[in-house]
Design an enzyme around this catalytic site. Structure first.
Site, PDB file in Angstrom:
ATOM      1  N   GLY A  77      20.688 -43.377  98.211  1.00 44.16           N
ATOM      2  CA  GLY A  77      20.946 -42.689  96.929  1.00 44.16           C
ATOM      3  C   GLY A  77      21.734 -42.073  96.128  1.00 44.16           C
ATOM      4  N   ALA A  78      22.684 -43.486  96.057  1.00 46.62           N
ATOM      5  CA  ALA A  78      24.088 -43.430  95.761  1.00 46.62           C
ATOM      6  C   ALA A  78      24.256 -43.662  94.386  1.00 46.62           C
ATOM      7  CB  ALA A  78      25.240 -44.669  95.401  1.00 46.62           C
ATOM      8  N   ALA A  79      22.837 -43.647  93.464  1.00 48.21           N
ATOM      9  CA  ALA A  79      23.052 -42.433  91.956  1.00 48.21           C
ATOM     10  C   ALA A  79      22.461 -41.738  91.247  1.00 48.21           C
ATOM     11  CB  ALA A  79      22.173 -43.752  91.159  1.00 48.21           C
ATOM     12  N   GLN A  94      22.494 -37.076  91.827  1.00 51.12           N
ATOM     13  CA  GLN A  94      23.280 -36.148  91.127  1.00 51.12           C
ATOM     14  C   GLN A  94      24.398 -35.801  92.896  1.00 51.12           C
ATOM     15  OE1 GLN A  94      23.105 -32.663  89.255  1.00 51.12           O
ATOM     16  NE2 GLN A  94      20.944 -32.644  91.137  1.00 51.12           N
ATOM     17  N   ILE A  95      23.926 -35.635  94.033  1.00 46.92           N
ATOM     18  CA  ILE A  95      24.770 -35.613  94.765  1.00 46.92           C
ATOM     19  C   ILE A  95      25.898 -36.950  94.935  1.00 46.92           C
ATOM     20  CG2 ILE A  95      25.161 -35.333  97.294  1.00 46.92           C
ATOM     21  CD1 ILE A  95      22.703 -33.226  97.525  1.00 46.92           C
ATOM     22  N   ARG A 134       3.207 -30.278 102.492  1.00 44.80           N
ATOM     23  CA  ARG A 134       4.761 -30.274 103.443  1.00 44.80           C
ATOM     24  C   ARG A 134       4.069 -31.462 103.609  1.00 44.80           C
ATOM     25  NH1 ARG A 134       7.462 -25.861 107.192  1.00 44.80           N
ATOM     26  NH2 ARG A 134       6.930 -27.105 108.836  1.00 44.80           N
ATOM     27  N   ASN A 156       9.761 -38.576 103.463  1.00 41.23           N
ATOM     28  CA  ASN A 156      10.069 -39.105 103.965  1.00 41.23           C
ATOM     29  C   ASN A 156      10.889 -39.459 105.168  1.00 41.23           C
ATOM     30  OD1 ASN A 156      12.580 -37.424 102.048  1.00 41.23           O
ATOM     31  ND2 ASN A 156      11.212 -36.124 102.382  1.00 41.23           N
ATOM     32  N   ASP A 159      25.561 -24.833 103.782  1.00 41.54           N
ATOM     33  CA  ASP A 159      24.763 -22.957 103.878  1.00 41.54           C
ATOM     34  C   ASP A 159      26.494 -22.143 105.024  1.00 41.54           C
ATOM     35  OD1 ASP A 159      22.517 -23.744 103.518  1.00 41.54           O
ATOM     36  OD2 ASP A 159      22.430 -25.192 105.010  1.00 41.54           O
ATOM     37  N   ARG A 161      28.446 -21.488 101.574  1.00 42.07           N
ATOM     38  CA  ARG A 161      27.954 -20.237 101.126  1.00 42.07           C
ATOM     39  C   ARG A 161      28.428 -18.823 101.404  1.00 42.07           C
ATOM     40  NH1 ARG A 161      22.656 -23.903 100.193  1.00 42.07           N
ATOM     41  NH2 ARG A 161      23.091 -24.597  98.189  1.00 42.07           N
ATOM     42  N   HIS A 213      17.795 -26.758 108.245  1.00 34.71           N
ATOM     43  CA  HIS A 213      18.127 -25.887 107.047  1.00 34.71           C
ATOM     44  C   HIS A 213      18.143 -25.667 105.343  1.00 34.71           C
ATOM     45  CE1 HIS A 213      20.160 -26.051 102.833  1.00 34.71           C
ATOM     46  NE2 HIS A 213      19.676 -27.746 102.468  1.00 34.71           N
TER      47      HIS A 213
HETATM   48  P1  NAI Z   1      18.535 -36.847  93.479  1.00 31.96           P
HETATM   49  O1  NAI Z   1      17.392 -37.351  92.757  1.00 31.96           O
HETATM   50  O2  NAI Z   1      19.595 -36.888  91.868  1.00 31.96           O
HETATM   51  O3  NAI Z   1      19.416 -38.673  93.820  1.00 31.96           O
HETATM   52  C1  NAI Z   1      18.423 -38.497  94.572  1.00 31.96           C
HETATM   53  C2  NAI Z   1      18.963 -40.473  94.797  1.00 31.96           C
HETATM   54  O4  NAI Z   1      18.603 -41.095  95.818  1.00 31.96           O
HETATM   55  C3  NAI Z   1      18.066 -40.996  93.549  1.00 31.96           C
HETATM   56  O5  NAI Z   1      19.224 -41.567  92.401  1.00 31.96           O
HETATM   57  C4  NAI Z   1      16.954 -41.924  94.855  1.00 31.96           C
HETATM   58  O6  NAI Z   1      16.817 -42.853  93.344  1.00 31.96           O
HETATM   59  C5  NAI Z   1      17.719 -41.973  95.408  1.00 31.96           C
HETATM   60  N1  NAI Z   1      16.853 -42.576  96.377  1.00 31.96           N
HETATM   61  C6  NAI Z   1      15.138 -41.949  96.446  1.00 31.96           C
HETATM   62  N2  NAI Z   1      14.826 -42.858  98.158  1.00 31.96           N
HETATM   63  C7  NAI Z   1      16.155 -43.815  98.521  1.00 31.96           C
HETATM   64  C8  NAI Z   1      15.271 -44.789  99.161  1.00 31.96           C
HETATM   65  N3  NAI Z   1      14.643 -45.160  99.921  1.00 31.96           N
HETATM   66  N4  NAI Z   1      16.704 -44.940  99.382  1.00 31.96           N
HETATM   67  C9  NAI Z   1      17.854 -45.446  98.483  1.00 31.96           C
HETATM   68  N5  NAI Z   1      18.184 -44.349  97.180  1.00 31.96           N
HETATM   69  C10 NAI Z   1      17.441 -43.909  97.749  1.00 31.96           C
HETATM   70  O7  NAI Z   1      18.994 -36.047  94.512  1.00 31.96           O
HETATM   71  P2  NAI Z   1      19.724 -35.433  94.229  1.00 31.96           P
HETATM   72  O8  NAI Z   1      20.405 -34.154  93.562  1.00 31.96           O
HETATM   73  O9  NAI Z   1      21.394 -36.125  95.105  1.00 31.96           O
HETATM   74  O10 NAI Z   1      19.753 -34.884  96.222  1.00 31.96           O
HETATM   75  C11 NAI Z   1      19.814 -35.195  97.021  1.00 31.96           C
HETATM   76  C12 NAI Z   1      18.959 -34.890  98.336  1.00 31.96           C
HETATM   77  O11 NAI Z   1      19.736 -33.658  98.711  1.00 31.96           O
HETATM   78  C13 NAI Z   1      17.781 -34.236  98.071  1.00 31.96           C
HETATM   79  O12 NAI Z   1      16.867 -34.443  98.924  1.00 31.96           O
HETATM   80  C14 NAI Z   1      18.001 -32.721  98.481  1.00 31.96           C
HETATM   81  O13 NAI Z   1      16.792 -31.464  98.081  1.00 31.96           O
HETATM   82  C15 NAI Z   1      19.149 -32.538  99.070  1.00 31.96           C
HETATM   83  N6  NAI Z   1      20.076 -31.521  99.126  1.00 31.96           N
HETATM   84  C16 NAI Z   1      20.275 -30.954 100.264  1.00 31.96           C
HETATM   85  C17 NAI Z   1      20.920 -30.292 100.961  1.00 31.96           C
HETATM   86  C18 NAI Z   1      21.491 -29.975 102.260  1.00 31.96           C
HETATM   87  O14 NAI Z   1      22.049 -28.158 102.219  1.00 31.96           O
HETATM   88  N7  NAI Z   1      21.409 -30.315 103.072  1.00 31.96           N
HETATM   89  C19 NAI Z   1      21.664 -29.262  99.332  1.00 31.96           C
HETATM   90  C20 NAI Z   1      21.281 -30.274  97.837  1.00 31.96           C
HETATM   91  C21 NAI Z   1      20.486 -30.611  98.019  1.00 31.96           C
END
Ligand code: NAI
Length: 327
Positions: free
Chosen positions: A11-13, A15-16, A98, A105, A159, A162, A187
């Site tokens: 998910g390198a491209a 937000q996170i 769900r 996933n 968490d 936080r 989580h």
């Molecule tokens: P985002 O939607 O900005 O980025 C996710 C990226 O993953 C996208 O670029 C997408 O193309 C890519 N992606 C999707 N399926 C993929 C696959 N099969 N292989 C490789 N890349 C794939 O989402 P964001 O904000 O970066 O969040 C990512 C995840 O982290 C979400 O599931 C979010 O709920 C979770 N998260 C977890 C937290 C925690 O504390 N555990 C805290 C905040 C977010």
């Protein structure tokens, strides 16, 4: 400088990813003397965006960045990796049940577990960030029969951080004055942030706050912080999630400080009566790259009920994905 290690980020491209990669490349995760080769995985449609991120990584000229591999091929992404941060996941879409979310996933984390099994370093350290993180970690683990199940962990460090921040604000202390914070369980909003063992400047945290604040303010604020950030920012937490992922991996690689511990989602082993079979948040100490659950903490009835409730949710999530486990 040491020999480079390989760090995969999925998910390198996203937000996170954008908040995470530059810090890993700068040495925040593994130290200023540890070069890294980044292995970046994205889905095919996101590869052009990923190329832009790679250009920016190169333009930073980081002394600790020894190479970048950008790919949509799992087998390339996980080849010989020492660390894997599984961030990319399927978010819950409008009207998505769900069951559908877990299924979508499963289609991501099952094959990723298998590819790690087939290609990663035998002592790879895997952190699942993508939600539902604990159960996604379980799916990956259950598709990697040749790896030590303990290689698979889930992130409860956000968490944990936080909780540190809320307690620091309440007591007028700094987060670094607080030791022995604990996040038990999932989580999710059933997680249990436990202050009974925490100290602030050496004093028992529970002697500094009242039970009403603990129950009615602290616990729900930490549990629902993710939703509060989505409401305020219009997007889910990204920089703080990336920072917590760095903290989780740095702790795992470099250890916990004397007299303190960290919270990690790890395979349950019966400790604190949480039967094996789920990835559960526990207090851990880490030494020489191995984590150990802190034992012998007194658990009162208030804590027990909350620890059991979050375990119950994890068992329900597990029941929904067991058909995705490798036979
Ligand atoms: P985002 O939607 O900005 O980025 C996710 C990226 O993953 C996208 O670029 C997408 O193309 C890519 N992606 C999707 N399926 C993929 C696959 N099969 N292989 C490789 N890349 C794939 O989402 P964001 O904000 O970066 O969040 C990512 C995840 O982290 C979400 O599931 C979010 O709920 C979770 N998260 C977890 C937290 C925690 O504390 N555990 C805290 C905040 C977010």
């Amino acid at each position: 400088m040491k020999a480079p290690v390989r760090v995969a980020v999925t998910g390198a491209a996203g937000q996170i990813g954008y908040a995470l990669l530059f810090r890993i490349a700068a040495g925040d995760m593994l130290g200023p003397d540890q070069p890294v080769i980044l292995h970046l995985l994205e889905i095919t449609p996101a590869l052009p965006a990923l190329q832009g991120v790679v250009m920016e990584l190169n333009d930073c000229a980081f002394p600790t960045l020894a190479g970048v591999v950008a790919t949509d091929d799992l087998n390339v992404a996980f080849k010989d990796v020492d660390y894997a941060l599984l961030v990319g996941a399927r978010p819950r879409g409008p009207g998505m049940e769900r069951k559908d979310l877990l299924e979508a996933n499963g289609a991501i984390f099952g094959p990723q577990g298998k590819a790690l099994n087939d290609h990663a370093s035998r002592d790879v350290k895997v952190l699942v960030v993508g939600n539902p993180a604990n159960t996604n970690a379980l799916i990956a683990q259950q598709n990697a029969p040749d790896l030590d199940p303990g290689c698979f962990t889930a992130m409860v460090r956000l968490d944990h951080n936080r909780a540190l921040s809320q307690l620091a604000e309440k007591t007028g202390a700094h987060t670094t004055d607080i030791k022995k914070m604990t996040i038990w369980g999932n989580h999710s909003s059933t997680q249990y942030p436990d202050l009974h063992h925490a100290t602030v400047n050496g004093k028992a945290a529970m002697s500094l706050v009242d039970q009403t604040w603990y129950e009615a303010d602290f616990i729900p604020t930490v549990q629902q912080r993710g939703a509060a950030i989505i409401k305020a920012r219009g997007a889910s937490s990204a920089a703080s999630a990336a920072s917590a992922a760095i903290d989780h991996m740095r702790t795992w690689a470099q250890g916990t400080a004397e007299g303190d511990w960290a919270s990690m989602g790890i395979p349950s082993d019966g400790s604190y009566d949480i039967a094996p079979g789920v990835i559960y948040g526990y207090p851990v100490t880490v030494k020489d790259g191995k984590y150990t659950i802190v034992q012998g903490l007194a658990i009162n009835a208030f804590s027990r009920a909350r620890m059991d409730a979050t375990e119950k949710e994890l068992r329900e999530e597990r029941a929904g994905v067991e058909h995705l486990f490798a036979k």
